[in-house]
Write a protein that holds these residues in place. Structure first.
Motif, PDB file in Angstrom:
ATOM      1  N   TYR A  96       0.713  -1.186  -0.081  1.00 49.42           N
ATOM      2  CA  TYR A  96      -0.041  -0.119  -0.007  1.00 49.42           C
ATOM      3  C   TYR A  96       1.044   1.304   0.229  1.00 49.42           C
ATOM      4  O   TYR A  96       0.755   2.227  -0.735  1.00 49.42           O
ATOM      5  CB  TYR A  96      -0.862   0.169   1.327  1.00 49.42           C
ATOM      6  N   THR A  97       2.227   1.234   0.749  1.00 45.89           N
ATOM      7  CA  THR A  97       2.940   2.464   0.975  1.00 45.89           C
ATOM      8  C   THR A  97       3.373   2.640  -0.416  1.00 45.89           C
ATOM      9  O   THR A  97       3.595   3.867  -0.808  1.00 45.89           O
ATOM     10  CB  THR A  97       3.794   2.230   2.052  1.00 45.89           C
ATOM     11  N   ARG A  98       3.946   1.605  -1.111  1.00 43.02           N
ATOM     12  CA  ARG A  98       4.892   1.720  -2.313  1.00 43.02           C
ATOM     13  C   ARG A  98       3.642   2.135  -3.418  1.00 43.02           C
ATOM     14  O   ARG A  98       4.130   3.154  -4.085  1.00 43.02           O
ATOM     15  CB  ARG A  98       5.195   0.407  -2.830  1.00 43.02           C
ATOM     16  N   ALA A 139      -2.449  16.100 -11.225  1.00 41.56           N
ATOM     17  CA  ALA A 139      -1.407  16.326 -10.226  1.00 41.56           C
ATOM     18  C   ALA A 139      -1.962  16.778  -8.933  1.00 41.56           C
ATOM     19  O   ALA A 139      -1.831  16.117  -7.866  1.00 41.56           O
ATOM     20  CB  ALA A 139      -0.507  17.703 -10.587  1.00 41.56           C
ATOM     21  N   ILE A 140      -2.943  17.664  -8.825  1.00 39.31           N
ATOM     22  CA  ILE A 140      -3.664  18.154  -7.692  1.00 39.31           C
ATOM     23  C   ILE A 140      -4.319  16.877  -7.082  1.00 39.31           C
ATOM     24  O   ILE A 140      -4.219  16.762  -5.965  1.00 39.31           O
ATOM     25  CB  ILE A 140      -4.501  19.314  -7.833  1.00 39.31           C
ATOM     26  N   GLY A 141      -4.988  16.041  -7.830  1.00 38.39           N
ATOM     27  CA  GLY A 141      -6.062  15.016  -7.111  1.00 38.39           C
ATOM     28  C   GLY A 141      -4.836  14.047  -6.409  1.00 38.39           C
ATOM     29  O   GLY A 141      -5.281  13.483  -5.780  1.00 38.39           O
ATOM     30  N   MET A 142      -3.975  13.782  -7.397  1.00 41.00           N
ATOM     31  CA  MET A 142      -3.064  12.667  -6.663  1.00 41.00           C
ATOM     32  C   MET A 142      -2.385  12.934  -5.671  1.00 41.00           C
ATOM     33  O   MET A 142      -2.089  12.180  -4.918  1.00 41.00           O
ATOM     34  CB  MET A 142      -1.999  12.266  -8.010  1.00 41.00           C
ATOM     35  N   ILE A 143      -1.726  14.209  -5.690  1.00 42.81           N
ATOM     36  CA  ILE A 143      -1.109  14.768  -4.496  1.00 42.81           C
ATOM     37  C   ILE A 143      -2.167  14.697  -3.187  1.00 42.81           C
ATOM     38  O   ILE A 143      -1.750  14.421  -2.119  1.00 42.81           O
ATOM     39  CB  ILE A 143      -0.165  16.094  -4.638  1.00 42.81           C
ATOM     40  N   ILE A 148      -3.866  12.503   2.002  1.00 42.02           N
ATOM     41  CA  ILE A 148      -4.759  11.662   2.857  1.00 42.02           C
ATOM     42  C   ILE A 148      -4.276  10.410   3.187  1.00 42.02           C
ATOM     43  O   ILE A 148      -4.337  10.070   4.540  1.00 42.02           O
ATOM     44  CB  ILE A 148      -6.146  11.862   2.089  1.00 42.02           C
ATOM     45  N   PHE A 149      -3.671   9.804   2.407  1.00 39.06           N
ATOM     46  CA  PHE A 149      -3.222   8.193   2.674  1.00 39.06           C
ATOM     47  C   PHE A 149      -2.233   8.020   3.361  1.00 39.06           C
ATOM     48  O   PHE A 149      -1.807   7.158   4.150  1.00 39.06           O
ATOM     49  CB  PHE A 149      -3.114   7.460   1.348  1.00 39.06           C
TER      50      PHE A 149
END
Length: 168
Positions: A96-98, A139-143, A148-149
């Motif tokens: 999950y972290t990867r 980019a904004i969505g992924m970051i 959050i994660f």
């Protein structure tokens, strides 16, 4: 397992240490309401926190689960089983972290591409402007998803791994 009995035992152990629920909650990075739920028998701590509580109170995990002190110490087999269970839980979280790191990296690449298009003046073309807008939004969505994660949940996993490594 009797959750009420376990909760009362957790309350007794906390009081023996002279701690408030808030102090214990701060130590384990949970809310004081969560500690209250443990002590009232409404909820049980996660496995990583349960191991941490056993270490913190210097009691056997079986004692915590049974809700009473026992004479003798935890045998090696039981300790090994608990360690293996914790490793099993951590295997999934490592993957999950990867994935989260890849998500953040992809977000950074998209952000860089959008910035490059904007600053070189290429965004004046309709197609490149659309690509730039898409890259910036992605980019904004992924970051944001990565942030959050990797918040409090990621910190708890890292702390749990550190405690396991110290024991070995």
């Amino acid at each position: 397992m009797d959750q009420q009995k376990t909760g009362n035992f957790l309350k007794c152990l906390r009081r023996e240490k002279g701690l408030t629920q808030e102090q214990l909650a701060e130590h384990f990075h949970v809310s004081s309401r969560t500690v209250s739920r443990w002590e009232n028998g409404n909820n049980m701590p996660d496995l990583d926190i349960l191991i941490g509580l056993a270490d913190f109170y210097e009691v056997d995990i079986r004692e915590l689960l049974d809700g009473e002190r026992r004479s003798g110490t935890m045998d090696k087999e039981t300790k090994e089983t608990v360690r293996k269970a914790a490793e099993y839980l951590n295997t999934g979280t490592e993957r999950y972290t990867r994935r989260v790191r890849l998500l953040l990296l992809a977000g950074a690449v998209f952000w860089f591409a959008a910035s490059l298009i904007r600053h070189t003046g290429l965004y004046q073309h309709a197609v490149l402007n659309a690509v730039s807008n898409f890259a910036e939004g992605a980019a904004i969505g992924m970051i944001l998803c990565g942030i959050i994660f990797t918040s409090r949940y990621g910190q708890r996993i890292r702390a749990f791994k550190q405690r396991l490594l110290k024991r070995q």
